[in-house]
Scaffold this active site. Structure first.
Site, PDB file in Angstrom:
ATOM      1  N   ASP A  14       0.595  -2.090  20.773  1.00 49.33           N
ATOM      2  CA  ASP A  14       1.716  -1.542  20.027  1.00 49.33           C
ATOM      3  C   ASP A  14       1.592  -0.017  20.093  1.00 49.33           C
ATOM      4  OD1 ASP A  14       3.917  -1.449  18.199  1.00 49.33           O
ATOM      5  OD2 ASP A  14       2.480  -1.087  16.587  1.00 49.33           O
ATOM      6  N   ASP A  16       3.321   2.881  17.627  1.00 47.25           N
ATOM      7  CA  ASP A  16       3.159   3.555  16.330  1.00 47.25           C
ATOM      8  C   ASP A  16       2.162   2.802  15.461  1.00 47.25           C
ATOM      9  OD1 ASP A  16       5.840   5.519  16.099  1.00 47.25           O
ATOM     10  OD2 ASP A  16       6.123   3.748  17.336  1.00 47.25           O
ATOM     11  N   ASP A 173      -0.731  -3.343  14.778  1.00 46.12           N
ATOM     12  CA  ASP A 173      -1.072  -3.116  13.376  1.00 46.12           C
ATOM     13  C   ASP A 173      -0.075  -3.745  12.413  1.00 46.12           C
ATOM     14  OD1 ASP A 173       0.613  -0.243  12.218  1.00 46.12           O
ATOM     15  OD2 ASP A 173       0.924  -1.117  14.186  1.00 46.12           O
TER      16      ASP A 173
END
Length: 224
Positions: A14, A16, A173
């Protein structure tokens, strides 16, 4: 699935909250909207827990509005315009990310990005940060008809790398990252150092492994 590094030939991440800390630019963009309206500026610490939810989270943090509220779409477009004007000013890789990616490249393991961030934002960030020059693939939120938690963006990343999905690990996250990875048949890793949001219980996401720093990804892969 019990974690095993056997058969993993590439790592996808991922963006960000996993590779880069974009909270300062996202927060600055929405805070500028507040100030323009005569509202008090808010500190970055106020915005950071909402970063993982993108525009929806930022606008909730700044104006306490929800996506179904009247006027939300106009606020969202204003936010996108504001963010586009500053998205590379304060954004940096998380600690250890550059070293981790350098080591992946050094051992010949391809890596790539699968993000829900639209290409209009992903592309300028990728151009401005040297670390992305070694990425084998970058899939944005609008590269395919579906965004995460749908598996299609991850499947497209594997296709472009010429690998079966089960040969890839996906690190993210957010719970939707883990859901997307599992649906794609990939090994999944929860990045516990990222934008988890208030009250997130990572243990319930069903990830195959969890890491508290980027370099721990290398340990999972049994790389030096």
């Amino acid at each position: 699935m019990t974690w095993t590094c056997e058969g993993i030939r590439a790592v996808l991440f991922d963006l960000d909250g996993t590779l880069i800390d974009s909270a300062p630019d996202l927060g600055a963009a929405v805070d500028a909207m507040r100030v323009r309206r005569g509202l008090a500026s808010l500190p970055l610490d106020h915005y950071r827990p909402f970063t993982g939810s993108g525009a929806r989270g930022m606008l909730r943090a700044a104006f306490d509005v929800a996506s179904e509220d009247d006027g939300y779409d106009l606020l969202k477009e204003e936010f996108f315009t504001e963010y586009a004007s500053c998205l590379t000013q304060r954004t940096l890789p998380f600690d250890e990310v550059v070293d981790m990616l350098d080591l992946l490249v050094a051992v010949g393991m391809p890596w790539g990005v699968v993000t829900n961030k639209a290409e209009r934002f992903t592309a300028p960030i990728a151009r401005s940060m040297a670390l992305f020059k070694t990425a084998a693939v970058v899939i944005s939120g609008d590269t395919t008809p579906h965004a995460k938690p749908h598996p299609q963006p991850l499947l497209e990343a594997a296709r472009r790398m010429g690998l079966p999905p089960h040969a890839c690990a996906y690190v993210g996250d957010d719970e939707r990252d883990i859901r997307a990875g599992k649906a794609a048949g990939m090994r999944t890793v929860a990045a516990c150092y990222g934008y988890l949001g208030a009250g997130a219980d990572v243990a319930t996401w069903g990830a195959d492994a969890m890491v508290s720093s980027p370099m721990q990804v290398l340990k999972l892969l049994e790389l030096p």
